[in-house]
Design an enzyme around this catalytic site. Structure first.
Site, PDB file in Angstrom:
ATOM      1  N   CYS A  79      33.451  38.040  41.914  1.00 13.73           N
ATOM      2  CA  CYS A  79      32.934  37.735  43.249  1.00 13.73           C
ATOM      3  C   CYS A  79      31.717  36.798  43.201  1.00 13.73           C
ATOM      4  O   CYS A  79      31.885  35.622  42.919  1.00 13.73           O
ATOM      5  CB  CYS A  79      32.653  39.046  43.976  1.00 13.73           C
ATOM      6  SG  CYS A  79      32.754  38.875  45.737  1.00 13.73           S
ATOM      7  N   ARG A 106      32.946  30.005  49.718  1.00 13.25           N
ATOM      8  CA  ARG A 106      32.155  31.248  49.872  1.00 13.25           C
ATOM      9  C   ARG A 106      32.503  31.958  51.169  1.00 13.25           C
ATOM     10  O   ARG A 106      32.838  31.315  52.160  1.00 13.25           O
ATOM     11  CB  ARG A 106      30.661  30.923  49.911  1.00 13.25           C
ATOM     12  CG  ARG A 106      30.081  30.607  48.575  1.00 13.25           C
ATOM     13  CD  ARG A 106      28.562  30.495  48.662  1.00 13.25           C
ATOM     14  NE  ARG A 106      27.944  31.788  48.882  1.00 13.25           N
ATOM     15  CZ  ARG A 106      26.663  31.944  49.230  1.00 13.25           C
ATOM     16  NH1 ARG A 106      25.896  30.899  49.411  1.00 13.25           N
ATOM     17  NH2 ARG A 106      26.176  33.154  49.393  1.00 13.25           N
ATOM     18  N   HIS A 169      36.735  42.970  43.306  1.00 12.70           N
ATOM     19  CA  HIS A 169      35.852  43.896  42.584  1.00 12.70           C
ATOM     20  C   HIS A 169      36.649  44.943  41.811  1.00 12.70           C
ATOM     21  O   HIS A 169      36.829  46.059  42.320  1.00 12.70           O
ATOM     22  CB  HIS A 169      34.941  44.621  43.587  1.00 12.70           C
ATOM     23  CG  HIS A 169      33.858  43.768  44.144  1.00 12.70           C
ATOM     24  ND1 HIS A 169      32.599  43.699  43.590  1.00 12.70           N
ATOM     25  CD2 HIS A 169      33.846  42.944  45.201  1.00 12.70           C
ATOM     26  CE1 HIS A 169      31.852  42.872  44.291  1.00 12.70           C
ATOM     27  NE2 HIS A 169      32.594  42.396  45.280  1.00 12.70           N
ATOM     28  N   GLU A 171      35.723  46.735  39.517  1.00  9.84           N
ATOM     29  CA  GLU A 171      34.848  47.870  39.175  1.00  9.84           C
ATOM     30  C   GLU A 171      34.820  48.913  40.289  1.00  9.84           C
ATOM     31  O   GLU A 171      34.321  50.015  40.092  1.00  9.84           O
ATOM     32  CB  GLU A 171      33.437  47.371  38.824  1.00  9.84           C
ATOM     33  CG  GLU A 171      32.530  46.984  39.981  1.00  9.84           C
ATOM     34  CD  GLU A 171      32.859  45.637  40.620  1.00  9.84           C
ATOM     35  OE1 GLU A 171      33.879  45.010  40.263  1.00  9.84           O
ATOM     36  OE2 GLU A 171      32.077  45.217  41.506  1.00  9.84           O
TER      37      GLU A 171
HETATM   38  N1  GLN Z   1      29.346  36.719  49.696  1.00  7.04           N
HETATM   39  C1  GLN Z   1      28.718  36.802  48.413  1.00  7.04           C
HETATM   40  C2  GLN Z   1      28.219  35.425  47.974  1.00  7.04           C
HETATM   41  O1  GLN Z   1      28.549  34.459  48.559  1.00  7.04           O
HETATM   42  C3  GLN Z   1      29.669  37.364  47.371  1.00  7.04           C
HETATM   43  C4  GLN Z   1      30.085  38.757  47.787  1.00  7.04           C
HETATM   44  C5  GLN Z   1      30.311  39.707  46.647  1.00  7.04           C
HETATM   45  O2  GLN Z   1      29.935  39.480  45.496  1.00  7.04           O
HETATM   46  N2  GLN Z   1      30.868  40.842  46.987  1.00  7.04           N
HETATM   47  O3  GLN Z   1      27.505  35.344  47.027  1.00  7.04           O
END
Ligand code: GLN
Length: 189
Positions: A79, A106, A169, A171
């Protein structure tokens, strides 16, 4: 075999618990001096990429880590970690390590309601649970980047040399196959 987990911000603890469960030794990277310990792999956790990137720079950790990644250090990025690795973002002028030749979007699913769950194949792994939280997806990749997973036609997992990068994610789910893949195929344990 020791994996360093970037522990400045975000969901690093969950990765540490999984490494312990899988019998891999880990250490936390919180300050520049931590980089002088030796480690064989790196996890860049989810969280907020802008906060993480700024902290890395302020703490003097950015350049040394970038050098290590360029030099072939195995990396699992989830992420926000994916955003840190990406060469560029199509909706943000900021870019960080730029070691992964992909363009990310993003908050690609919206900022507030952008959290959802999917089950999809990931490379050779079938039916992997995927939890997305304000996640990016990958808009485009250079041709030598291996695409491992797509959800609704959008790329959510790639491998490029020593870097395994994903939008979701792992995890936060109980499936450990992606961490195992990282340890076995990228770290060669
Ligand atoms: N929206 C976050 C970013 O742009 C990433 C979100 C996440 O790691 N769950 O950094």
């Amino acid at each position: 075999m020791k994996i360093a987990v970037l522990a400045l911000q975000g969901a690093f603890y969950e990765h540490e618990m999984i490494l312990t469960e899988l019998g891999a030794d880990y250490m936390e990277l919180r300050k520049k001096e931590d980089l002088s310990d030796s480690f064989d792999g790196l996890i860049l956790p989810g969280g907020e990429s802008t906060a993480q990137g700024k902290l890395l720079k302020e703490l003097g950790m950015f350049e040394p880590l970038q050098e290590k990644i360029r030099g072939g250090l195995p990396v699992l990025a989830t992420c926000a970690g994916l955003i840190l690795l990406a060469e560029k973002s199509c909706n943000d002028e900021r870019a960080w390590f730029q070691t992964l030749p992909v363009t990310v979007r993003r908050n690609a699913y919206g900022r507030q309601l952008g959290s959802f769950h999917a089950v999809q194949d990931f490379g050779s792994l079938s039916a992997v649970p995927m939890t997305f939280i304000r996640a990016p997806y990958i808009e485009s990749v250079r041709k030598d980047v291996e695409i491992l997973a797509k959800v609704d036609g959008n790329i959510v997992g790639v491998r490029y040399q020593n870097q395994l990068a994903i939008s979701f994610h792992p995890e936060l789910d109980s499936d450990r196959r992606i961490h195992r893949m990282f340890l076995k195929d990228i770290c060669n344990t």
